[in-house]
Scaffold this motif. Sequence first.
Motif, mmCIF file in Angstrom:
data_model
loop_
_atom_site.group_PDB
_atom_site.id
_atom_site.type_symbol
_atom_site.label_atom_id
_atom_site.label_comp_id
_atom_site.label_asym_id
_atom_site.label_seq_id
_atom_site.Cartn_x
_atom_site.Cartn_y
_atom_site.Cartn_z
ATOM 1 N N GLY A 188 0.791 -1.222 0.000
ATOM 2 C CA GLY A 188 0.000 0.000 0.000
ATOM 3 C C GLY A 188 0.823 1.271 0.000
ATOM 4 N N LYS A 189 2.087 1.187 -0.478
ATOM 5 C CA LYS A 189 2.939 2.370 -0.460
ATOM 6 C C LYS A 189 2.541 3.363 -1.544
ATOM 7 N N THR A 190 2.859 4.619 -1.308
ATOM 8 C CA THR A 190 2.690 5.635 -2.344
ATOM 9 C C THR A 190 3.911 5.552 -3.252
ATOM 10 N N ILE A 191 3.662 5.412 -4.557
ATOM 11 C CA ILE A 191 4.777 5.269 -5.483
ATOM 12 C C ILE A 191 4.654 6.325 -6.578
ATOM 13 N N LEU A 192 5.754 7.029 -6.818
ATOM 14 C CA LEU A 192 5.829 7.948 -7.950
ATOM 15 C C LEU A 192 6.856 7.363 -8.897
ATOM 16 N N LEU A 193 6.425 7.068 -10.128
ATOM 17 C CA LEU A 193 7.287 6.337 -11.057
ATOM 18 C C LEU A 193 7.360 7.087 -12.377
ATOM 19 N N VAL A 194 8.548 7.138 -12.964
ATOM 20 C CA VAL A 194 8.746 7.798 -14.252
ATOM 21 C C VAL A 194 8.979 6.739 -15.317
ATOM 22 N N THR A 195 8.306 6.886 -16.461
ATOM 23 C CA THR A 195 8.596 6.001 -17.586
ATOM 24 C C THR A 195 8.338 6.770 -18.872
ATOM 25 N N HIS A 196 8.985 6.311 -19.967
ATOM 26 C CA HIS A 196 8.639 6.900 -21.259
ATOM 27 C C HIS A 196 7.765 5.922 -22.048
ATOM 28 N N ASP A 197 7.466 4.776 -21.408
ATOM 29 C CA ASP A 197 6.748 3.697 -22.085
ATOM 30 C C ASP A 197 5.267 3.770 -21.707
ATOM 31 N N ALA A 198 4.418 4.173 -22.678
ATOM 32 C CA ALA A 198 2.995 4.390 -22.402
ATOM 33 C C ALA A 198 2.328 3.099 -21.935
ATOM 34 N N GLU A 199 2.709 1.975 -22.535
ATOM 35 C CA GLU A 199 2.102 0.704 -22.161
ATOM 36 C C GLU A 199 2.393 0.397 -20.692
ATOM 37 N N GLU A 200 3.635 0.659 -20.302
ATOM 38 C CA GLU A 200 4.023 0.429 -18.912
ATOM 39 C C GLU A 200 3.208 1.333 -17.985
ATOM 40 N N ALA A 201 3.051 2.595 -18.407
ATOM 41 C CA ALA A 201 2.293 3.548 -17.594
ATOM 42 C C ALA A 201 0.863 3.057 -17.388
ATOM 43 N N LEU A 202 0.217 2.646 -18.486
ATOM 44 C CA LEU A 202 -1.187 2.220 -18.392
ATOM 45 C C LEU A 202 -1.314 0.960 -17.544
ATOM 46 N N GLU A 203 -0.347 0.078 -17.667
ATOM 47 C CA GLU A 203 -0.445 -1.188 -16.961
ATOM 48 C C GLU A 203 -0.227 -1.025 -15.459
ATOM 49 N N LEU A 204 0.685 -0.118 -15.076
ATOM 50 C CA LEU A 204 1.048 -0.017 -13.671
ATOM 51 C C LEU A 204 0.178 0.950 -12.881
ATOM 52 N N ALA A 205 -0.202 2.056 -13.522
ATOM 53 C CA ALA A 205 -0.650 3.214 -12.769
ATOM 54 C C ALA A 205 -2.047 3.052 -12.194
ATOM 55 N N THR A 206 -2.231 3.618 -10.988
ATOM 56 C CA THR A 206 -3.598 3.914 -10.574
ATOM 57 C C THR A 206 -3.949 5.302 -11.103
ATOM 58 N N ARG A 207 -2.910 6.110 -11.310
ATOM 59 C CA ARG A 207 -3.129 7.409 -11.948
ATOM 60 C C ARG A 207 -1.966 7.722 -12.869
ATOM 61 N N VAL A 208 -2.301 8.216 -14.065
ATOM 62 C CA VAL A 208 -1.278 8.555 -15.048
ATOM 63 C C VAL A 208 -1.201 10.074 -15.155
ATOM 64 N N VAL A 209 0.027 10.599 -15.171
ATOM 65 C CA VAL A 209 0.215 12.031 -15.400
ATOM 66 C C VAL A 209 1.038 12.169 -16.673
ATOM 67 N N VAL A 210 0.448 12.864 -17.680
ATOM 68 C CA VAL A 210 1.144 13.028 -18.946
ATOM 69 C C VAL A 210 1.834 14.386 -18.957
ATOM 70 N N LEU A 211 3.121 14.378 -19.228
ATOM 71 C CA LEU A 211 3.896 15.619 -19.266
ATOM 72 C C LEU A 211 4.389 15.871 -20.679
ATOM 73 N N ARG A 212 4.447 17.172 -21.018
ATOM 74 C CA ARG A 212 5.029 17.540 -22.301
ATOM 75 C C ARG A 212 5.590 18.931 -22.161
ATOM 76 N N ASP A 213 6.820 19.129 -22.584
ATOM 77 C CA ASP A 213 7.483 20.436 -22.528
ATOM 78 C C ASP A 213 7.361 21.090 -21.159
ATOM 79 N N GLY A 214 7.522 20.316 -20.107
ATOM 80 C CA GLY A 214 7.532 20.895 -18.774
ATOM 81 C C GLY A 214 6.172 21.246 -18.210
ATOM 82 N N ARG A 215 5.103 20.800 -18.865
ATOM 83 C CA ARG A 215 3.773 21.083 -18.328
ATOM 84 C C ARG A 215 3.004 19.773 -18.153
ATOM 85 N N VAL A 216 2.069 19.792 -17.194
ATOM 86 C CA VAL A 216 1.180 18.645 -17.062
ATOM 87 C C VAL A 216 0.064 18.800 -18.082
#
Lengths: 316, 386
Positions: A188-216
């Motif tokens: 039940g830990k809080t995890i903040l994870l960085v990836t460039h792999d969209a599939e990995e993001a969708l598979e792992l995340a309870t929440r996805v944050v999409v960043l581009r050019d320094g903005r959410v």
Amino acid sequence: MAAVIAFEDVSVAYGGRDGLRDVTLEVAAGELCVLVGPSGAGKSTLLRLVNRLVAPSAGVVRVRGEDIARNDPIRLRRSIGYAIQSVGLFPHRTVGENIATVPRLLGWPEPRIAARIPELLALLRLDADLAARYPHTLSGGQAQRVGLARALAADPDLLLMDEPFGAADPILRRALRAELRRIHAVTGKTILLVTHDAEEALELATRVVVLRDGRVLAAGAPLELIRAADPFVRDLLGGDAPALRRLGLVTVAAAMAATAAPAGAPVIAPGASLSDALSLMLETRAEVLAVGEDGRTLGSLGLPGLLRAVPMPAPA
Amino acid sequence: MGTHPAVPARGLEPALALLALLGLYAFGWLAVAPNRLVSGTSLGAAAALGWGVHAIAVLILGAVALRRWRPGLAPALPVMLLVLAAALALGLTGDAARHQLQELAPAARAMLGFGFWLGIAALLVLLAEVLRGASIWLRVLAPLLLLGIAALAGWLGLLDRLSLVVEYQARAETLHAALLRHLALAGAALGIVLAFGIPLGWWAFRSPRAEAALAAVLNAVQIVPALALFGALIPLLSALLRAVPALRGLGVEAIGTAPTLIGTAAYAGLPLWRGILAGLAAAPREVVGVAEAMGMDEARVTRAVRLPLGLPVFLAALRVAAVQCIGLVALGGLIGAGGLGALVLEGMAQFATDLILLGALPIVALALLADGALRLLEGRLAPWRR
């Protein structure tokens, strides 16, 4: 739920790539929040703000409610688990000593450390004998797991992971992702994870944050974001086959009907994804699957039910 | 710098064996002269040693052949063959000297010739080459065995008629004093190198500007020929002593010890400083990054990560500096510092080859000993790399 991490109008001026502009974002306790985006979007910068490896040029970063700029960075870092792509195990220390790093820094008594090492090896499904080995004798997968065990050693409530599986091959990545999902579910830990792999993001995340050019650009549950209005987000997360990606995010249990399947129908587990179900239908030429586990039958899933479970957005 | 590959260069061992055979068959082995200052008549090994010369050749060739055609064989057998060859060469040569001098006046000398030195040198290098792949006990045992045999031969009086040994017996006390003096000078120079090199290495590691400046200075020192540097230090120091006479009270003089230590330390400074810098930078960047991210402060990162990971590099640098100190201190003999260099200088002044050797051989032996011992230590202290 209380926010474990809060970014309030945070900017990092790097001049060009990897900077951040006015980012406001909260990560709640227990979330597995995945930062995704193209390289140079500022994902790692955002992550490294949390343990003060990067200082903001404007704005406030709060961890567990406190403005981290006012507190000792060393103590902050010892309270947060940290894992990176290259693993970065200390080559001159055994696996056990590597895992014991943060507990030692925190001054745990030796018996407690000695008891903690096998616990973590077991949690990561590693052989207890590994504790005495040096890192260069480990396989890639073992090293990644030891890196994760080291990050978890002092039982931090918060874990930062920067492309933790980036160096692993595709098969190993899948295994490690499953491992991380399991550990997240167990601890039940809080995890903040960085990836460039969209599939990995969708598979792992309870929440996805999409960043581009320094903005959410967008933040939300994977299924929400995959049908987001923003074409960049949709392209990034959906890739060439957004419908198939979405099938992969819904479990059989969420789409099945309580009615019984015809005799002899192929059996699928309720925890499997709808893309697994579709694959099984194609392989067996069956239009209806039985849903069951451990010999018990729970219901059935037909092709129409599968289609209904994944409504497509109206064509733009 | 760094580790040496354990794989022997192909063809090196046969080439060394060939050199040893050249020493045995192609050059003069022993020269018999009416006194220590003339060169006398030269004898080949076959003439001096008789049939034993072929036994030595067979032992050497046998060892190399085993290495060549039985590569899986443990090195113990070829090592023993080579040790036996060296022992035989030494013993037979001592005996030959006794035999040759039997009918001659007491002032007559039997001097070791070029063939002997070439043969023995090639044989010892060959032995070292074979030992590189051997277990640690063999690497310690074989040199000890060789030294033991030489000491036994000396004790039994087998070598007493060799000119070098006669020279040694005439000057044993001088030699022992020179050896101790040499060690003291080299040790003091190494101490100075460490006292300056370690903090300067740290400074350069922290500041790229300091690194550039120090590299320029230390490289400049290397460009000046060592002898010129030692010579130039004498007028520089005497000018300094005129300006600051109080230094005399501390025992500083313009010739002898002070310029020798300063010159040696200036030379050995570069390799040590380079090594300290390289060792501090040896820890991979991501490992240091993780250490910081997990909450180690700068002092702890240095203590727990940089120093242990740099240790093999530090030791390699120490080894190079130690060997340089042992060698360079010999130049101090030219400027009145004493030590083994002074013996060599005296031998050169008298054209007495054996006296030159009496000073030079221990210098070489000390350097090899320091090198070998520190190499063994390097291997021991990095268990994570095995």
